[in-house]
Design an enzyme around this catalytic site. Structure first.
Site, mmCIF file in Angstrom:
data_model
loop_
_atom_site.group_PDB
_atom_site.id
_atom_site.type_symbol
_atom_site.label_atom_id
_atom_site.label_comp_id
_atom_site.label_asym_id
_atom_site.label_seq_id
_atom_site.Cartn_x
_atom_site.Cartn_y
_atom_site.Cartn_z
ATOM 1 N N GLU A 171 0.826 -1.212 0.000
ATOM 2 C CA GLU A 171 0.000 0.000 0.000
ATOM 3 C C GLU A 171 0.858 1.260 0.000
ATOM 4 O O GLU A 171 0.543 2.243 -0.674
ATOM 5 C CB GLU A 171 -0.936 0.001 1.212
ATOM 6 C CG GLU A 171 -1.965 -1.118 1.226
ATOM 7 C CD GLU A 171 -3.045 -0.959 0.169
ATOM 8 O OE1 GLU A 171 -3.035 0.043 -0.568
ATOM 9 O OE2 GLU A 171 -3.901 -1.864 0.066
ATOM 10 N N GLU A 215 -11.946 0.540 -10.511
ATOM 11 C CA GLU A 215 -11.542 -0.449 -11.508
ATOM 12 C C GLU A 215 -12.384 -0.417 -12.785
ATOM 13 O O GLU A 215 -11.859 -0.554 -13.900
ATOM 14 C CB GLU A 215 -11.575 -1.853 -10.893
ATOM 15 C CG GLU A 215 -10.458 -2.122 -9.907
ATOM 16 C CD GLU A 215 -10.720 -1.504 -8.546
ATOM 17 O OE1 GLU A 215 -9.756 -1.323 -7.771
ATOM 18 O OE2 GLU A 215 -11.891 -1.188 -8.246
#
Length: 617
Positions: free
Chosen positions: A206, A520
């Site tokens: 991350e 996405e």
């Protein structure tokens, strides 16, 4: 190209030539040529009579057409008069009309530009939404990782490095939000190095994709690396971003150096540059295999190969491990270097492994005879495996989707598809055309049968991803959907939009109905529009954006995730994820904009939508 229309290119060429300037000599010569090709009409008595009438008429006109200023003295620069008539009126040129484009040619000329005011206005709407989201964050959470817009406060859930600031920075540069670039850049320069030196545990993956990737993209877009892409003159000098990136990466390298195998540990203690495995000891396959774009670019711009060397060892190692038709389990052990379990999926913990195979190859020049060819080979094999083992069609309407194999290829198939899987249509299209438009790739004979199959699958999967939005009451997708198949069916779990023709194909469990403002689907719409020029992807993106505006916008500032997309009004969660500014709004802005901004044959986006330049040799 559109179908041929009555107004042809031949007509266009004629019209354009008709109004093109020709010299007097050329006019005379063409007239003589024309006269010589016709019959000699002046040789007959009728022709002579008509010519005499014509000459007589012209003479009369010259004698009787006196203007109001006939007696005025001739001034310098004025055209003289003959019998009251300006010679200029007799000799003037016909009006020059602008060249006309045929409909086909005009459509092609428009591609790649944002000349359509409708899309320019929609792009501005996205830019305004970004400003609104940033304003809420700045007001209530500046310096925190994320905004809780309903509570009107900040929260640190990603290590306390001001993740929203860095994630949003290059989006602001791309959009031309100079005041936000100044605010975010000033915060990075004043606070981030100190934060990095003091913070405890962060996740390698991350932190790499959001913070390191954001810093490196900001470095390039602000003119670093001798870039011609300088999108801003605001904020600190590019070297500031690079220096912070190197300091952060030096500490993250402990995840690699502490592990007994090429597979890094998942967690890093920044303040003392140590690392340890996640609880349970396993690392996610996607996480360890999705840091290479960032570390490669850092080595390229810093001149220090250590970052790339460590990161690329991971992919070289995974190359040697056994796979199932190119597909891999979602867990891998840093202790043994082996995969753990049999769970195969392209959703969480598996997704970006496949994405980075093709993108790292593209980043390094995309050559099939290079040291990175093995990545292309691994990607190609994996996509064959996806088509063979994971692709199914729903019933009754036949949506193409990608499912999971929780117990490996010999176990039962699950018709479960995370929203995260919707990265795949864009990746498939990018892998097929290598960032060129489909039209250009076809014209240059660059698409193999395999590429065409992947493009077809990309468009089919994009439809399923969009329908995950369309079937819900809010027009926003759930985090996870199941698809109705002959083997799997559940009643009473539709999305709430009964008018959708796919209402019976998609099943949404109660625990999966939340929406986190994920990017996405719009990422894939952006890539597919850029590569195919099919405007339906723009239309779908706008529909999704309108749903975000309607249901996730918070009156006091910012946007919030939702708890249930199947009900109106939806229950709201209290979180604005960093990727809403870093990815979702960025991809929507680019979808509605000019193709020349971050072209896909010159940049690859990391899995957090931070564009990094492709290496051209």
């Amino acid at each position: 190209m559109s179908k041929s229309l009555p107004y042809s290119v031949k007509d266009v060429n004629y019209d354009n030539a008709k109004f093109r300037h020709r010299s007097p000599l050329k006019v005379l010569s063409q007239s003589m040529l024309t006269l010589s090709t016709k019959r000699n009409y002046a040789s007959c008595s009728t022709g002579k009579f008509l010519m005499l009438i014509l000459i007589f008429g012209i003479g009369c006109l010259l004698l009787i057409s006196k203007g109001p200023n006939d007696s005025a003295p001739n001034e310098k620069g004025k055209v003289t008069f003959v019998g009251g008539l300006r010679l200029g009126k007799l000799l003037r040129k016909p009006p020059r009309l602008p060249p006309r484009l045929s409909p086909d040619e005009g459509q092609l000329r428009a591609n790649g530009s944002n000349s359509d005011p409708k899309w320019a206005a929609r792009q501005q709407s996205v830019k305004d939404a970004f400003d609104y989201a940033w304003s809420g964050y700045r007001k209530y959470a500046m310096g925190y990782d994320e905004l809780m817009p309903i509570s009107q406060r900040g929260v640190d859930g990603l290590g306390g490095l001001g993740a929203t600031v860095v994630d949003a920075l290059d989006t602001a540069m791309i959009m031309g939000h100079d005041h936000i670039v100044s605010e975010a850049g000033a915060w990075v320069e004043a606070h981030l190095l100190e934060r990095i030196s003091q913070k405890d545990q962060v996740n390698l993956f991350e932190t790499t994709i959001r913070v390191l990737g954001g810093l490196l993209s900001a470095y390039h877009l602000s003119g670093g690396d001798n870039s011609t892409m300088n999108m801003t003159h605001n904020g600190p000098k590019p070297a500031v971003y690079l220096n912070v990136a190197k300091d952060l990466a030096d500490r993250l390298l402990s995840a690699f150096s502490s592990s007994p195998t090429p597979v890094p540990y998942s967690d890093v203690i920044l303040r003392d540059s140590t690392a340890h495995p996640a609880p349970g000891g396993m690392s996610s396959t996607a996480e360890v295999a999705s840091v290479q774009l960032e570390f490669n670019y850092l080595s390229a711009v810093s001149g220090d190969p250590k970052y790339s060397t460590e990161a690329m060892k991971v992919l070289a190692h995974i190359k040697t491990l056994p796979k199932t038709e190119g597909l891999v389990p979602i867990y891998i052990s840093p202790q043994s270097g082996e995969f753990v379990g049999e769970n195969i999926r392209l959703g969480s913990r598996g997704d970006s492994y496949y994405e980075y195979l093709i993108k790292v190859w593209l980043q390094q020049g995309g050559k099939l005879n290079s040291n990175f060819t093995y990545l292309h080979d691994m990607y190609t094999e994996a996509m064959k495996g996806v088509r063979h083992l994971l692709v199914r069609k729903s019933i009754p309407k036949g949506l193409v989707f990608v499912g999971e194999l929780p117990y490996g290829s010999k176990g039962e198939f699950s018709p479960k598809m995370d929203h995260l899987v919707c990265f795949l249509p864009g990746t498939l299209a990018l892998g097929a055309t290598k960032g060129l438009t489909k039209e250009k790739a076809l014209a240059e004979n660059l698409l193999s049968f395999e590429d065409l199959e992947n493009l077809k699958l990309a468009e089919e999967l994009a439809k399923a991803c969009f329908e995950m939005y369309e079937v819900t009451a809010t027009g926003l997708a759930p985090e996870i959907a199941y698809f109705h198949t002959e083997e799997y069916s559940e009643d009473g779990l539709e999305g709430g939009n009964k008018s959708s023709m796919y209402a019976k194909d998609i099943i949404i469990h109660q625990a999966d109905r939340h929406n986190l403002l994920r990017p996405e689907t719009v990422e894939s719409l952006f890539v597919l529009y850029r590569l195919t020029k099919d405007t339906k992807y723009r239309d779908q993106g706008w529909q999704i954006f309108e749903a975000f505006e309607k249901y996730t916008k918070v009156k006091t500032g910012g946007y919030t995730s939702l708890d249930d997309v199947t009900e109106v009004p939806p229950l709201r969660r209290d979180k604005m994820e960093t990727f809403f500014l870093g990815e979702t709004l960025k991809y929507l802005y680019l979808l509605f904009g000019d193709d020349s901004v971050i072209p896909l044959d010159k940049f690859v986006f990391n899995t957090e939508a931070h564009p990094l330049p492709i290496k051209h040799t």
